[in-house]
Structure formats: structure tokens, C-alpha cells
Design a protein around this motif. Structure first.
Motif, PDB file in Angstrom:
ATOM      1  N   GLY A  36       0.613  -1.221  -0.023  1.00  0.00           N
ATOM      2  CA  GLY A  36       0.057  -0.052   0.121  1.00  0.00           C
ATOM      3  C   GLY A  36       0.742   1.503   0.107  1.00  0.00           C
ATOM      4  O   GLY A  36       0.403   2.542  -0.370  1.00  0.00           O
ATOM      5  N   LEU A  37       2.155   1.120   0.313  1.00  0.00           N
ATOM      6  CA  LEU A  37       3.023   2.443   0.418  1.00  0.00           C
ATOM      7  C   LEU A  37       3.788   2.071  -0.808  1.00  0.00           C
ATOM      8  O   LEU A  37       4.816   1.314  -1.014  1.00  0.00           O
ATOM      9  CB  LEU A  37       3.768   2.432   1.571  1.00  0.00           C
ATOM     10  N   LEU A 198     -15.967   8.275  -6.306  1.00  0.00           N
ATOM     11  CA  LEU A 198     -15.664   7.620  -7.596  1.00  0.00           C
ATOM     12  C   LEU A 198     -15.286   8.524  -8.381  1.00  0.00           C
ATOM     13  O   LEU A 198     -15.045   8.218  -9.665  1.00  0.00           O
ATOM     14  CB  LEU A 198     -16.872   6.645  -8.034  1.00  0.00           C
ATOM     15  N   MET A 199     -15.320   9.963  -8.495  1.00  0.00           N
ATOM     16  CA  MET A 199     -15.388  10.971  -9.290  1.00  0.00           C
ATOM     17  C   MET A 199     -13.804  11.197  -9.743  1.00  0.00           C
ATOM     18  O   MET A 199     -13.353  11.146 -10.731  1.00  0.00           O
ATOM     19  CB  MET A 199     -15.669  12.281  -8.922  1.00  0.00           C
ATOM     20  N   GLY A 200     -12.948  10.621  -8.816  1.00  0.00           N
ATOM     21  CA  GLY A 200     -11.389  10.300  -9.102  1.00  0.00           C
ATOM     22  C   GLY A 200     -11.045   9.114  -9.650  1.00  0.00           C
ATOM     23  O   GLY A 200      -9.685   8.920  -9.768  1.00  0.00           O
ATOM     24  N   GLY A 201     -12.000   8.231 -10.057  1.00  0.00           N
ATOM     25  CA  GLY A 201     -11.719   6.867 -10.356  1.00  0.00           C
ATOM     26  C   GLY A 201     -11.264   5.970  -9.068  1.00  0.00           C
ATOM     27  O   GLY A 201     -11.310   6.514  -7.835  1.00  0.00           O
ATOM     28  N   VAL A 202     -11.092   4.898  -9.556  1.00  0.00           N
ATOM     29  CA  VAL A 202     -10.712   3.691  -8.511  1.00  0.00           C
ATOM     30  C   VAL A 202      -9.294   3.803  -8.330  1.00  0.00           C
ATOM     31  O   VAL A 202      -8.495   3.437  -9.145  1.00  0.00           O
ATOM     32  CB  VAL A 202     -11.186   2.386  -8.979  1.00  0.00           C
ATOM     33  N   SER A 203      -8.752   4.137  -7.000  1.00  0.00           N
ATOM     34  CA  SER A 203      -7.323   4.134  -6.742  1.00  0.00           C
ATOM     35  C   SER A 203      -6.614   2.706  -7.027  1.00  0.00           C
ATOM     36  O   SER A 203      -7.133   1.789  -6.585  1.00  0.00           O
ATOM     37  CB  SER A 203      -7.134   4.685  -5.272  1.00  0.00           C
ATOM     38  N   ILE A 204      -5.656   2.604  -7.864  1.00  0.00           N
ATOM     39  CA  ILE A 204      -4.994   1.466  -7.927  1.00  0.00           C
ATOM     40  C   ILE A 204      -4.359   0.975  -6.646  1.00  0.00           C
ATOM     41  O   ILE A 204      -4.300  -0.492  -6.801  1.00  0.00           O
ATOM     42  CB  ILE A 204      -3.574   1.650  -9.122  1.00  0.00           C
ATOM     43  N   ILE A 205      -3.865   1.695  -5.724  1.00  0.00           N
ATOM     44  CA  ILE A 205      -3.161   0.716  -4.727  1.00  0.00           C
ATOM     45  C   ILE A 205      -4.334   0.035  -3.771  1.00  0.00           C
ATOM     46  O   ILE A 205      -4.001  -1.082  -3.576  1.00  0.00           O
ATOM     47  CB  ILE A 205      -2.470   1.902  -3.702  1.00  0.00           C
ATOM     48  N   PRO A 206      -5.481   0.598  -3.216  1.00  0.00           N
ATOM     49  CA  PRO A 206      -6.362  -0.264  -2.697  1.00  0.00           C
ATOM     50  C   PRO A 206      -6.917  -1.471  -3.554  1.00  0.00           C
ATOM     51  O   PRO A 206      -7.038  -2.483  -2.934  1.00  0.00           O
ATOM     52  CB  PRO A 206      -7.553   0.798  -2.226  1.00  0.00           C
ATOM     53  N   MET A 207      -6.951  -1.230  -4.724  1.00  0.00           N
ATOM     54  CA  MET A 207      -7.325  -2.283  -5.713  1.00  0.00           C
ATOM     55  C   MET A 207      -6.471  -3.489  -5.710  1.00  0.00           C
ATOM     56  O   MET A 207      -6.678  -4.618  -5.613  1.00  0.00           O
ATOM     57  CB  MET A 207      -7.740  -1.699  -6.898  1.00  0.00           C
ATOM     58  N   MET A 208      -5.030  -3.098  -5.862  1.00  0.00           N
ATOM     59  CA  MET A 208      -3.891  -3.902  -5.805  1.00  0.00           C
ATOM     60  C   MET A 208      -4.133  -4.797  -4.594  1.00  0.00           C
ATOM     61  O   MET A 208      -3.751  -6.076  -4.648  1.00  0.00           O
ATOM     62  CB  MET A 208      -2.758  -3.151  -6.338  1.00  0.00           C
ATOM     63  N   VAL A 209      -3.812  -3.945  -3.277  1.00  0.00           N
ATOM     64  CA  VAL A 209      -3.836  -4.534  -2.292  1.00  0.00           C
ATOM     65  C   VAL A 209      -4.849  -5.721  -1.962  1.00  0.00           C
ATOM     66  O   VAL A 209      -4.626  -6.621  -1.502  1.00  0.00           O
ATOM     67  CB  VAL A 209      -3.745  -3.502  -1.055  1.00  0.00           C
ATOM     68  N   GLY A 402      -3.239   0.649   5.227  1.00  0.00           N
ATOM     69  CA  GLY A 402      -2.659   1.096   3.996  1.00  0.00           C
ATOM     70  C   GLY A 402      -3.688   1.988   2.965  1.00  0.00           C
ATOM     71  O   GLY A 402      -3.630   2.895   2.430  1.00  0.00           O
ATOM     72  N   SER A 403      -4.649   1.230   2.942  1.00  0.00           N
ATOM     73  CA  SER A 403      -5.738   1.434   1.771  1.00  0.00           C
ATOM     74  C   SER A 403      -6.423   2.869   2.514  1.00  0.00           C
ATOM     75  O   SER A 403      -6.893   3.615   1.526  1.00  0.00           O
ATOM     76  CB  SER A 403      -6.994   0.547   1.819  1.00  0.00           C
ATOM     77  N   GLY A 412     -11.437   3.955   0.654  1.00  0.00           N
ATOM     78  CA  GLY A 412     -10.597   3.085   0.054  1.00  0.00           C
ATOM     79  C   GLY A 412     -10.377   1.898   0.542  1.00  0.00           C
ATOM     80  O   GLY A 412     -10.157   0.791   0.089  1.00  0.00           O
ATOM     81  N   VAL A 413     -10.822   1.483   2.065  1.00  0.00           N
ATOM     82  CA  VAL A 413     -11.106   0.327   2.568  1.00  0.00           C
ATOM     83  C   VAL A 413     -12.267  -0.466   1.731  1.00  0.00           C
ATOM     84  O   VAL A 413     -12.296  -1.707   1.386  1.00  0.00           O
ATOM     85  CB  VAL A 413     -11.284   0.518   4.041  1.00  0.00           C
ATOM     86  N   ALA A 414     -13.347   0.249   1.310  1.00  0.00           N
ATOM     87  CA  ALA A 414     -14.244  -0.362   0.925  1.00  0.00           C
ATOM     88  C   ALA A 414     -13.964  -1.254  -0.710  1.00  0.00           C
ATOM     89  O   ALA A 414     -14.314  -2.186  -0.912  1.00  0.00           O
ATOM     90  CB  ALA A 414     -15.507   0.546   0.670  1.00  0.00           C
TER      91      ALA A 414
END
Length: 499
Positions: A36-37, A198-209, A402-403, A412-414
Motif C-alpha cells: 500500500g505504500l 468515484l469521481m477521481g476513479g478507482v485508486s490502484i493501490i487499494p485495488m491492488m492490495v 494502507g488503503s 479506500g477500505v471498501a
């Protein structure tokens, strides 16, 4: 030139600079190893501290921390199947399979040694050919970037051991996720369902984690048998067998280092894309492609060299023209301006000693990566002895923290939990996760470059082939995409009638 070189040596080998590099190295290793970092976050966190430093130690801190973070992202990926950074995600499954086979030291040693070699290769190119290569990079327009992104996306076909159809479906899921938000050429909110988060899109880090870590936690909960990695008690010699790998895969090492440097030079590409493309190329040109995804070291050798060589490559346009090669060099350029070292051709004329000092810092950072990385691996492998019923809740706790920390939001956790469940369902049905991550990483850039190029060419699709570099990249991309089909047709035509 000799005088400037001597001045650079005196600037870098100052005790204060060396202590700063040591501290930045430890900081980078810790940040990169925490899922996450990212390396970018490590760089950003160092910026306030650089305000109080002279130019050379300030840049040395950023360069050293970044190189260390990119490598140390391999450690949790190998031991726990949770990549520390997006650049490590490309070959996480490969390294994890080696750990399950009891060869964690081989995967970690290759990641360490070949990352350092790749970094030194990229540094050599930076020192010897920075102005010439940066000039070529400036000739890249949206047409060339479009083909570069398509080339990267085509790698999804070669990643993992799943069927081509399932890999493509996974890639399309990633591209769909990349469409979410306002970050599109029309600036129109898509698939936000009225949710401002969701306006800024789905953050890649929480998704990847979520896709790597939470899915692994769910698998542990469902499967009562402890995974092999949780009963490993001892790690062998990390450097054992590295010389044999160097003799066995010199072509893969050279290809990964070269490709990583070239991709690093392109603004906006960076180490993440270099690792993905290089891993796919490794499988494509390997003599043993069927072994990829089962714990085959060749992919780690090539892509490990690529992601660190890309770091040095990204500094070529940054130093010569002030154009950031990735998000990390964008931060570094800001620090250079702050210290009065304005990037551009005049920097080489007015402050050559500082430029040579940066070159030296790159060399030292990649050299000290080996002993410090070895110590980090030894410390991190204690994780292997922690019982699963303690380890998994701890991992989940770190993932949640981290999320949340990405945007200081529970959303981000969701996102992490949603994609964790999605990845678990996908993998249980044979769909690989890696192509979905790749689709999200490159999806936005694909759409932007395509729309921009179509506007430039007045909706003429042949505009993608009118420029020499774009045409060459287009031919290479089509060759890679349709080579399997062509090979199948040739085999069918060569078969005797009735066979």
C-alpha cells in the motif's frame, strides 16, 4: 571535465551525504516492503526533509529511497503474495510459487541481485547517452504513446498460465475499472453512480492490495490446510546460484535492462510498465514458456532488472529537458528547482559537478542495495515462522491501514474489500488477476492517447502509421498480437492432407 568529476566525488563522499543516503536507503526499504505504500509515496514523504538539505544530499535521498523501495516491494510479494509496489505485481505470482516450492531464497536473491545490475545498466546509459536518448524521447507524440500502451496491454495475453480467453476477459475487467470517474477526455463522470468518491476513479493501490492480499486472506479462511509458506522455517543462502543464473540468462538480463531503460525514458511510463512488459517479453522469448506461472526464475531475472533500470531511464528526460519520466522524477524536478538546479541543457554547462554527483549517487545506491537488501530479506523472512492464524489478521490490519491512508478515506477500505472478493472469485474460476491490474494501470492512458491522436489526424485511422516511430511500434505490436495465429495457420498448412 576532470575537475568537475573530482568535485562530484568530493560532494558525494562527504560523510553527511553518505549518512543521508544510508538513512534514505533504510527508509525506502521499509516503505517499499509495506503493501500500500509505494516508491512514489516514499519520495513524497522525503520532500519536506529535503527543504533543509543542500542540493546533492537532497537528490541523493530521493534517488536512494526510490531504488530501495522498488526492490523491497518484491519481498512481501515473494513471501506473502502481496506486492509492496505496483512494479512488483508483475511477477508476484512467479516469486510466490517459488516460495511454495521452498525456493524463496532463489526468488529473493534474483530480485535483489538483478535489480542492482539493472539499476547499474540504466545508470550507465544515463551517464553515456542522456542527451541523445532524451532527444529521441521528445519525438514521441500521442501516436507513439498509443502503440506503446497497446504493446503493454498485449502483454496480458502472455502473463500467467491461464487460457488466452480468460486473460483477455481479466484485462477487459481492468479496462472497465479504468473507465470509472472523470479522468477521461470528455471530463464526463462515468460509472460513478452518483458517488463523489468515484469521481477521481478507482485508486490502484487499494485495488491492488485487495486483489492480492485480501483474496489471499479469504483463501486461507476457506482452506483450513495451512499454505506451505507458513511452515517454512529456514531461508537458505540468498546469493547461492546467482552466478549460475547470470551465465544461464545473460540474454534475459540484457533484454530486461535495455527494455526497462527505454520504457523509463518515455514520459509517463515508469517502472510499473517496464516490469509488466518485460515479464511478458521474457515469457514470449523464453525457451521454456510453459514453466512461467509455476515458479520459473527467468521472468524474475528479466523484469527485476527492468524495473530498476527504468528508474535511471526516467531521469534522462528529467535532467536534459526538465520533462518527468514518471511521478517520482516529477517530484525530483520540483526539488531541483527548489535548490536552484533548473533542469535542462544549461544544467550540464553551469553545474556539471552536480550532474556528475547525481550519476555517482545512482551508482552508490545500486551498490549498497545488495548488502542492505540482504539484511532486509533476512529480517523479513521471520514472517515465515509466524502462525497463519496470527499472520493473516495482521496482514488484513495492515491492508486496511494502507488503503485508508491513500486518501484518508474509509472508501479506500471498501474498494480494497470489494476487489479482494472479486479476485478470490476470479482465481477460483481460473481467471488471472495480473491482467486486470495491468488494464487499470494503462487504461486511462490508452483512451487519452487514442482520442488525442484521432483529433490530431481528423479521425483518420491511418494517422497512427504516418510517423516512422509510430509505424514501427504499430508493426511490432501487430506482430506480437497475431504471431500465435500466424504460427497456428502455418502449422495447419504444413500438415499433410488427411492428417
Amino acid at each position: 571535465m576532470m575537475q568537475s568529476t573530482m568535485q562530484a566525488f568530493s560532494l558525494v563522499f562527504d560523510p553527511y551525504v553518505l549518512v543521508v543516503m544510508l538513512g534514505a536507503a533504510i527508509f525506502g526499504l521499509v516503505v517499499g516492503a509495506i503493501p500500500g505504500l509505494t516508491a512514489t509515496m516514499a519520495t513524497a514523504l522525503l520532500v519536506p526533509i529535503t527543504f533543509f538539505m543542500p542540493p546533492v544530499p537532497a537528490i541523493a535521498a530521493i534517488v536512494t529511497a526510490t531504488a530501495m523501495a522498488i526492490f523491497s516491494g518484491d519481498i512481501p510479494g515473494c513471501l506473502l503474495r502481496i506486492p509492496g509496489t505496483p512494479a512488483s505485481a508483475a511477477y508476484t505470482d512467479e516469486a510466490y510459487q517459488l516460495t511454495l516450492k521452498g525456493q524463496a531464497e532463489l526468488a529473493l536473491g534474483a530480485g535483489l541481485v538483478f535489480s542492482a545490475i539493472g539499476g547499474l545498466f540504466g545508470t550507465a546509459v544515463l551517464v553515456l547517452a542522456a542527451p541523445a536518448l532524451a532527444e529521441v524521447a521528445l519525438k514521441f507524440s500521442s501516436f507513439e504513446y498509443f502503440w506503446l500502451v497497446v504493446l503493454g496491454l498485449s502483454c496480458a495475453v502472455f502473463i500467467g498460465n491461464s487460457s488466452t480467453l480468460k486473460a483477455c476477459i481479466s484485462l477487459l475487467i481492468g479496462l472497465l475499472v479504468a473507465c470509472v470517474g472523470l479522468e477521461n477526455p470528455g471530463g464526463f463522470p462515468r460509472f460513478t453512480f452518483g458517488n463523489t468518491e468515484l469521481m477521481g476513479g478507482v485508486s490502484i493501490i487499494p485495488m491492488m492490495v485487495g486483489m492480492f492480499a485480501v483474496s489471499e486472506v479469504l483463501r486461507f479462511v476457506v482452506n483450513m490446510d495451512p499454505p506451505a509458506r507458513l511452515v517454512v522455517n529456514k531461508l537458505g543462502n540468498v546469493f547461492g546460484g546467482m552466478w549460475d543464473l547470470l551465465k544461464k540468462y545473460p540474454g534475459a538480463l540484457l533484454r530486461g535492462s535495455t527494455l526497462g531503460t527505454i520504457i523509463g525514458i518515455q514520459p509517463g511510463a515508469g517502472a510499473d510498465m517496464a516490469a509488466w512488459v518485460s515479464y511478458a517479453m521474457s515469457k514470449k522469448f523464453s525457451k521454456e514458456p510453459e514453466k512461467f506461472g509455476t515458479g520459473h526464475i527467468e521472468g524474475i531475472v528479466e523484469s527485476g532488472a527492468a524495473n530498476n533500470s527504468a528508474l535511471a531511464g526516467a531521469w534522462i528526460p528529467a535532467l536534459v529537458f526538465g520533462i518527468p519520466g514518471d511521478s517520482i522524477t516529477a517530484i525530483a524536478i520540483g526539488v531541483l528547482y527548489l535548490k536552484g538546479l533548473n533542469p535542462g541543457p544549461t544544467l550540464f554547462l553551469n553545474n556539471p559537478e552536480n550532474v556528475y554527483a547525481i550519476f555517482l549517487v545512482f551508482i552508490i545506491a545500486n551498490l549498497i542495495m545488495i548488502p542492505l537488501g540482504w539484511a532486509t530479506i533476512k529480517a523479513a523472512t521471520n514472517i515465515l515462522r509466524v502462525p497463519g492464524n496470527i499472520l493473516m489478521p495482521t496482514i488484513l490490519l495492515f491492508c486496511i491501514v494502507g488503503s485508508f491512508a491513500i486518501n484518508n478515506s474509509v472508501f479506500g477500505v471498501a474498494v480494497m474489500l470489494f476487489f479482494g472478493v472479486l479476485a478470490y472469485v476470479m482465481e477460483e474460476n481460473g481467471f488471472p488477476v495480473a491482467p486486470a491490474i495491468l488494464g487499470v494501470v494503462l487504461g486511462t492512458m490508452l483512451e487519452e492517447t487514442f482520442v488525442t491522436s484521432m483529433i490530431k489526424s481528423n479521425n483518420n485511422i491511418f494517422g497512427f502509421f504516418e510517423r516512422p516511430i509510430a509505424a514501427s511500434l504499430g508493426v511490432v505490436t501487430f506482430t506480437i498480437l497475431f504471431w500465435p495465429v500466424a504460427s497456428w495457420l502455418v502449422r495447419r498448412l504444413r500438415q499433410p492432407a488427411g492428417a
